[in-house]
Structures are given as structure tokens and as C-alpha cells.
Design an enzyme around this catalytic site. Structure first.
Site, PDB file in Angstrom:
ATOM      1  CG  HIS A  57      66.293  60.166 -44.537  1.00  0.00           C
ATOM      2  ND1 HIS A  57      65.796  59.024 -43.955  1.00  0.00           N
ATOM      3  CD2 HIS A  57      65.519  60.395 -45.622  1.00  0.00           C
ATOM      4  CE1 HIS A  57      64.767  58.593 -44.655  1.00  0.00           C
ATOM      5  NE2 HIS A  57      64.573  59.407 -45.673  1.00  0.00           N
ATOM      6  NE  ARG A 104      65.382  52.985 -51.637  1.00  0.00           N
ATOM      7  CZ  ARG A 104      65.316  54.208 -51.131  1.00  0.00           C
ATOM      8  NH1 ARG A 104      64.155  54.836 -51.095  1.00  0.00           N
ATOM      9  NH2 ARG A 104      66.388  54.806 -50.666  1.00  0.00           N
ATOM     10  CD  GLU A 106      63.602  54.852 -47.072  1.00  0.00           C
ATOM     11  OE1 GLU A 106      64.508  55.184 -46.288  1.00  0.00           O
ATOM     12  OE2 GLU A 106      63.586  55.168 -48.272  1.00  0.00           O
ATOM     13  CG  HIS A 108      59.662  55.440 -41.118  1.00  0.00           C
ATOM     14  ND1 HIS A 108      58.455  55.882 -40.643  1.00  0.00           N
ATOM     15  CD2 HIS A 108      60.161  56.480 -41.836  1.00  0.00           C
ATOM     16  CE1 HIS A 108      58.219  57.112 -41.056  1.00  0.00           C
ATOM     17  NE2 HIS A 108      59.244  57.498 -41.785  1.00  0.00           N
ATOM     18  CD  GLU A 326      59.796  64.362 -43.255  1.00  0.00           C
ATOM     19  OE1 GLU A 326      59.497  63.327 -42.625  1.00  0.00           O
ATOM     20  OE2 GLU A 326      60.956  64.799 -43.332  1.00  0.00           O
ATOM     21  CD  GLN A 328      53.913  59.845 -44.629  1.00  0.00           C
ATOM     22  OE1 GLN A 328      54.161  58.723 -45.048  1.00  0.00           O
ATOM     23  NE2 GLN A 328      54.844  60.783 -44.561  1.00  0.00           N
ATOM     24  CG  ASN A 509      71.872  47.627 -49.576  1.00  0.00           C
ATOM     25  OD1 ASN A 509      71.959  48.677 -48.945  1.00  0.00           O
ATOM     26  ND2 ASN A 509      72.329  47.514 -50.829  1.00  0.00           N
TER      27      ASN A 509
END
Length: 758
Positions: A57, A104, A106, A108, A326, A328, A509
Site C-alpha cells: 500500500h 485522485r 484511492e 479501500h 490509523e 482518522q 487511476n
């Protein structure tokens, strides 16, 4: 209670201590390399930092060697548009007049399978912070979703939770969701794809980058407090596929608070306006470990971090847990000492927690982290940030020739019944059940979103300048031919932007593939990258950034290779954006088909709906024809309505344009193709269905001819409320009823929509 840390001194004194490097996702050779870099075994905190930063990642270790091809194919003219490109939090392009746009996509994916609501919600939150970190105001989101079979029990668990998560977070942020795509396929069972796109705007001079520069500058952590949620999210979830019966990985899924993020957006924008930020980085995958080490690696000095100053919401967290968390809605900024007080004042105004957690030093390539007054990390940040680069073996699969054999095309007894079967299939049915859960018009700048080929947003209220954004991808096409599949995804996104009247400008992409340790998958990946890079060069639009998601598979079965391609376009006046629906003018409309129709059913929805499986070659695309279509639409005021032809072909495009206003359509299939089935359902690329008033017909045909675009009059509209073709007739309302009922019937009473995987 004080946590006992594994310190650097302890690591030196206990070189033989066994460490859980394998459980953290590292390979033996990677662990050995870390030992070589440090000259000793790593501490627990160092092992955590390296495992996070060397995960697929964060490090792109299996894809980096192929992603370089994007740079190799970018011309000087293409590069001149890019202010920030591949490697930054998000791509930023200069669209002229001092305006810049950042966007962008992303992924998940894995968290959204484990816990659909939070997995999807935090996916939205993460991509929004990527946009914030470029100095921009986020203005809209989109989503690309892939699920298992529509009638599968686990799809009924995952889809409602994912949709609720996207809507719950995005709606709470006050960001319009302006489009997306939902696909069902067996290969995504057990491994759904949740790809979130965000777009933001900024002035060129307001661009912010992620670097720690200036000796003595302070490192400020601000936003939500740090807790135990998301521990190991990157290394555990991002570098492992799901095995049958595997223990659930819920502790690694983050928990989002959109209202905290909404405040954080405004706080960041005021900090930027006040000029108190030197460098900025969001805390996403990899948490504080990623943010601080990346800032240090990108700077001209070193960094010291004191974890004792990190605001926590859980007791007795170890250094490794604080670094890997992580949690948020957090950001990390580099601030000069004389601006720290102003920084704190602005954070206090927005009730945002902030803390000084470190300092930039003059010792280049040093990264020191302290906890409880003890040194727990002493490592060169460049080695953390760069990571290993693998030259994974790849080979064209033996089964590729077999799957590309020409398919037998199923012939229906009734074209009308085939039409009904197509519009009511999960592949093509109305997505209103999903999209009605999203706010499309909040902020008041959305021009087009519902039933539109691309989302259109006003970015300047004074000039009415705007942008159009579309994201597309076909795993079915890409499995048949990865290079052509990527080109087709690019072509469709490009065409979707063009048919609004916008000029396509840049590409992003999200490349979703199976395990990079599989030679078949790596061949698919390499081919797709080359197809997308070469295609972008042919269209003369730069790839401004992207994302790679590997290990999307259940057991040994990879998903369909799914490159999702986003295209951004610029339109000078959003009030001149072309309409999508028929019936918008006070007279019958003439329908014109632009482009050439061939018998191309490989990977098509007709092949899927008729039980033909997945076989043949996908449609072949010449991107020069897509560029001609863009030239045709820019500034064209003679077109009353326009809609690209893609999944389902001409029949679906005509129905989708007619259904809103219950318009009747009389189609002449004989001018499209000698075979009525091909004329209706072929998915040949580079085609658009447009309508115009009769007095504009000659001008449109002349413009198409001058550009070398095949154009034929295929029909007219009427007030009958029926669609007629090849001697057949079906009511538009009857098709709309079937089209609208599918997803509510499948998911309207889903049970356990937000439950975690057991």
C-alpha cells in the site's frame, strides 16, 4: 501504568530476540535488509514503521518498476500542465487563469469487506484528506464500486453497508457525490472494490507539498486524538488476501467521524490562508509512522519526534501502536517557530486539538522517535520511505489464447424481450437505489450528476467556469485483453467528459489487481499500465497520479483485473454543458449516431446477460477517434442532447436518454448495421448518440464530416411514449419500470447490511 518500550539500547543488547516480522507482513529478505540498514535488529517500533512503510500500500514495491512507464511516456507538453504529479498525495493540474484542480482515486477494498460501513466511510475520508493536503478545498466525490453476484447473500451484506458508509460520510461533509459506477461479478465475491475519487480546487500559488524543511521548524499534529482503531491497517489488510474461513480482521478497520473532518477542512483552509504552513501531510494509511517519515525523507534535514506529546484517546499505548494507529481525521504540519502561536490560535478557533510533537533538525536523513523519554526509533528516513523494489516475474497466461477465441453470439427469439432483459439486468438497471442515498447538489455548484455521463461542477461563480469528471473501468474487457481493456476504460472516461462539452485535460487511476506474486496477474498489470500510459500519450493528456491495490482475491482466485480510470475536463461555461435527456426542446428531435458500429460482443453485457460467459476479444479502440469526438463537442451549441455508447450499446443509450421524459423514439437499425442484434447491443467504442433540432441537422453532419467522424441519422423522437425498432415496439414506461425495480427488489430488505465478516 507505564508502557515498557523496546528501546534502541535494548535492541543493541538483545540481538538474538525473535521478532514477529512475518506477522507484520514482511518477508525474510526484507527483515534481513532492515537489520543490514540499522546494523542491529530493529526495535518493536522500528519494525512497525518499516513493515507499514514497506507494505504494498505504501511502498508500491511490486508496481513501482512498471509505474515508471507513465513518466517515460509523458511528453514535455503533457508535463507542462502538471503542478504536482505521481508520488504526491494527489495530482494537481494547472487549468489556466490562475486556477488549479486536484483529483485522485484511492482504494479501500479490504476494509470494506471486513466492515462495510466504516470501511467505505473512511475510504471517503481518506481521499478527501489527500485533496486537503495539496492546499485545496474539496468540492465533490465520486465512487467506483464492485461487488459479487447481485443475488448472493454476502452482496446483500456488503453493498448496503458500503453505500450507507459513502453517503453517511460524504453527506455529512457537505460534499456532493456527482457520479460513479456499480458493477456485479462473481470474481468480486469476498473481495469487493471500493474506489473513492475526490476533486478539489485551489489557486496555483496556494499549492502545498509534503516535506519537512527548515532547521528548528516544528512538527504539529492536529485533528482527532490517536486511538487503537486501524492498528496495522496497512500491513495487515493491504498485504494479505482473504482465505476461506480466515479470522476476521476487524481491529484493523478504522472508525471515521465526518463532522470532525468537516471542521478539519475549514481549519486547514484558514491555516493555509494565514500562511503558517511550510509543509503538510495527511495521516492515512500508515498513520503517524507514514506521515512523519515521509515528511522527513522529503525534507533537507532530519526530524525528531516525541510521542509523549501525541494526544491519545486510549491508555497505555505503546510506541508501536501510536506510530501505526490509523485513527482518522488527523493532519501533520511543519510550522516555523514564530508561527506556532498563530497555528494554535486557529486550531483553537475551530476546536481542533493540536500538539507540537517534533522538530526539524539539521542532521540530514535522520529520524529519531522518543517515547517515555526513551529512544525507540533511530533510522534513516530515506530507507523507510523508499522501500524495496521488486522485479516480479510476469508471463502471458496459457489460458489467454483460449479465452480470446471468437464467441458464439446468442440469438434471442424476441428482440423486445432481449431489450427488457438487458435493462432489468443488475449490470444495466437503474442505480437510483444507490445514488438517491447521496446528496448530489449540496454546495450549489453541481450542474450535472444524476443520469449523466460525467459530473459537471462550477468552480468559479463569476465566470461560470467548471470541470467535468468521469471514472470508468471494465474488468471483463481487461481480462480478455489487459492492454486494450485499460485503453477502453480511458476511452470511455474521456468520451464521457467530452460529451458534456468539456475539453478532457488530465487522467488519474486506481489499478485493482490480484496477487503480484502471481505471474498471470503481473502480466495483466504490466499490460494495463502500458495501455493506459500509451493511450494517454496518444490523447495528449497527462496521468497526474494514481493508486495501486494488489492482493484483491479470495484464496487463489483473483478478481477481474480492474483498472479504474478517471478523466478531468474543463468547460468554459457550465451553463452550456450539453444535456443528456431527450425532450428538452419544443420540437421533435433528430437522432444521429456518431462513430462506426461493428459486431463486437466480447466481454459485452449482452454476452453476460445471454449466458455467454466471458469470451472473445473486447471492442477495439482507436483513440484518435476519441480525440475527434472531443473536438466535435467542444463549443458545439447545435446539439440538443448527447450520450456516449458503452455497456449495452445503442439500445441502452436510446432508452436512457428517453426514459426521464417518457419520449418516444423511432430507430432505423438498418443504417447502423445489417444485423439488428449488433445494431442494438454491440459495444463498439468511439460512439455517441446525439439529438438535434431539424434546422441544425445539416450543420452537424457537415461538422462530423470535416472531422472524419462517421455520422448517420438513426431516428427521430415523437410523443408516442414507445421505442420502435426493426418492426418491434416497446413502451418506454414499461422498460423504465423494469429498469427501476431490480436493485430495490434485491437489496431493499437486506438484513445485516452493516455486519462485519464472520
Amino acid at each position: 501504568m507505564t508502557v515498557s518500550n523496546d528501546t534502541v539500547d535494548n535492541a543493541k543488547a538483545t540481538p538474538e530476540l525473535d521478532q514477529p516480522w512475518e506477522e507484520l507482513g514482511l518477508k525474510q529478505d526484507e527483515y534481513d535488509k532492515i537489520v543490514g540498514i540499522l546494523g542491529r535488529r530493529p526495535t518493536d517500533a522500528e519494525l512497525t514503521v518499516y513493515s507499514v512503510m514497506w507494505s504494498e500500500h505504501c511502498s508500491y514495491k511490486s508496481s513501482k518498476t512498471h509505474l515508471r512507464y507513465f513518466g517515460e511516456t509523458t511528453t514535455e507538453e503533457m508535463a507542462s500542465k502538471i503542478l504536482a504529479g505521481i508520488g504526491e498525495n494527489a495530482g494537481v493540474v494547472d487549468i489556466g487563469d490562475g486556477d488549479a484542480v486536484t483529483f485522485r482515486v484511492e482504494s479501500h477494498n479490504h476494509p470494506s469487506f471486513v466492515e462495510p460501513y466504516q470501511g467505505a466511510a473512511t475510504g471517503v475520508g481518506g481521499i478527501v484528506r489527500d485533496i486537503m493536503a495539496m492546499g485545496a478545498r474539496p468540492i465533490a466525490v465520486m465512487d467506483q464500486l464492485r461487488f459479487g453476484p447481485a443475488d448472493a447473500p454476502d452482496t446483500a451484506r456488503v453493498l448496503p453497508g458500503v453505500v450507507s458508509g459513502i453517503g453517511g460520510y460524504g453527506n455529512s461533509l457537505g460534499l456532493p457525490n456527482i457520479g460513479g459506477e456499480t458493477v456485479f461479478d462473481e470474481s468480486y465475491a469476498g473481495n469487493p472494490l471500493v474506489n473513492a475519487l475526490c476533486v478539489g480546487t485551489l489557486r496555483v500559488e496556494d499549492l502545498k507539498l509534503a516535506f519537512a524543511s527548515g532547521t528548528g521548524n516544528k512538527v504539529m499534529l492536529f485533528g482527532s486524538r490517536t486511538g487503537l482503531d486501524g492498528i496495522g491497517g496497512v500491513s495487515v489488510l493491504g498485504s494479505a488476501s482473504f482465505e476461506e474461513g480466515e479470522e476476521r480482521k476487524l481491529p484493523a478497520v478504522q472508525v471515521g467521524d465526518p463532522f470532525a473532518e468537516k471542521v478539519l477542512i475549514e481549519c486547514c483552509l484558514e491555516l493555509y490562508a494565514a500562511g503558517v504552513v511550510v509543509g503538510i501531510q495527511d495521516l492515512g494509511g500508515g498513520g503517524l509512522a507514514c506521515a512523519t517519515s515521509e515528511l522527513a525523507a522529503a525534507g533537507d534535514g532530519g526530524m525528531v519526534v516525541n510521542l509523549d506529546n501525541v494526544p491519545l484517546r486510549a491508555e497505555n499505548m505503546s510506541a508501536a501502536e501510536i506510530l501505526a494507529s490509523e485513527s482518522q481525521e488527523r493532519m501533520c504540519a511543519v510550522v516555523s517557530p514564530d508561527n506556532v502561536e498563530k497555528f494554535r490560535e486557529i486550531c483553537e478557533k475551530w476546536d481542533v486539538t493540536c500538539a507540537e510533537i517534533g522538530e526539524v533538525t539539521d542532521k540530514k536523513d535522520t529520524y529519531l522517535v522518543y517515547h517515555n523519554g526513551e529512544l525507540v526509533v533511530d533510522a534513516p528516513p530515506s530507507t523507510i520511505d523508499e522501500g524495496p523494489v521488486y522485479e516480479r516475474p510476469y508471463a502471458r497466461p496459457q489460458w489467454q489464447d483460449e479465452i480470446q477465441q471468437a464467441p458464439e453470439i446468442a440469438r434471442p427469439e424476441s428482440l423486445v424481450q432481449a431489450f427488457k432483459d438487458m435493462v432489468s439486468s443488475p449490470a444495466l438497471s437503474s442505480r437510483a437505489f444507490i445514488t438517491e442515498q447521496y446528496d448530489r447538489y449540496v454546495r450549489g455548484n453541481t450542474v450535472k450528476a444524476k443520469q449523466s455521463d460525467s459530473g459537471v461542477l462550477r468552480i468559479n461563480e463569476e465566470t461560470s467556469r467548471g470541470v467535468a469528471i468521469s471514472a470508468d473501468g471494465s474488468g471483463r474487457y481487461t481480462k480478455l485483453d489487459p492492454n486494450m481493456g485499460a485503453r477502453l476504460a480511458l476511452a470511455e472516461a474521456y468520451r464521457n467528459v467530452a460529451v458534456t462539452g468539456a475539453r478532457p485535460y488530465a487522467v488519474t487511476n486506481c489499478l485493482n489487481f490480484g496477487s503480484p506474486e502471481n505471474t498471470d496477474v503481473m502480466w495483466q498489470f504490466r499490460e494495463a499500465v502500458h495501455g493506459l500510459a500509451d493511450g494517454s500519450k496518444e490523447l495528449n493528456i497527462p496521468v497526474s497520479g494514481g493508486n495501486v491495490s494488489f492482493y484483491n482475491q479470495t484464496g487463489d482466485e483473483p478478481i477481474l483485473p480492474t483498472p479504474v480510470v478517471g478523466v478531468l475536463g474543463v468547460i468554459d461555461d457550465v451553463h452550456k454543458a450539453l444535456a443528456h435527456d431527450l425532450g428538452g426542446i419544443d420540437e421533435p428531435e433528430t437522432l444521429i449516431l456518431l462513430g462506426e458500429t461493428k459486431e463486437e460482443f466480447g466481454g459485452s453485457i449482452w454476452q453476460q446477460v445471454s449466458g455467454g460467459g466471458l469470451q472473445g476479444l473486447p471492442p477495439q479502440v482507436d483513440l484518435a477517434n476519441e480525440a475527434k469526438l472531443a473536438d466535435f463537442f467542444v463549443g458545439n451549441t447545435s446539439v440538443a442532447a448527447s450520450h456516449d455508447l458503452s455497456e449495452g450499446g445503442l439500445a441502452i443509450a436510446a432508452f436512457e436518454m428517453a426514459q426521464k421524459n417518457n419520449v418516444g423514439v423511432d430507430l432505423d437499425l438498418s443504417v447502423v448495421h445489417e444485423d439488428a442484434l449488433t445494431a442494438l447491443f454491440s459495444e463498439s467504442a468511439s460512439r455517441v448518440l446525439i439529438s438535434t433540432a431539424s434546422d441544425h441537422l445539416d450543420g452537424i453532419l457537415q461538422r462530423a464530416s470535416e472531422l472524419g467522424i462517421p455520422a448517420v441519422v438513426v431516428g427521430t423522437t415523437n410523443d408516442s411514449g414507445n421505442i420502435t425498432f426493426a418492426g418491434e415496439e416497446v413502451a418506454t414506461a414499461e422498460l423504465r419500470e423494469a429498469w427501476s425495480a431490480t436493485l430495490p427488489n434485491l437489496f431493499g430488505h437486506a438484513v445485516g447490511a452493516n455486519s462485519v465478516v464472520e
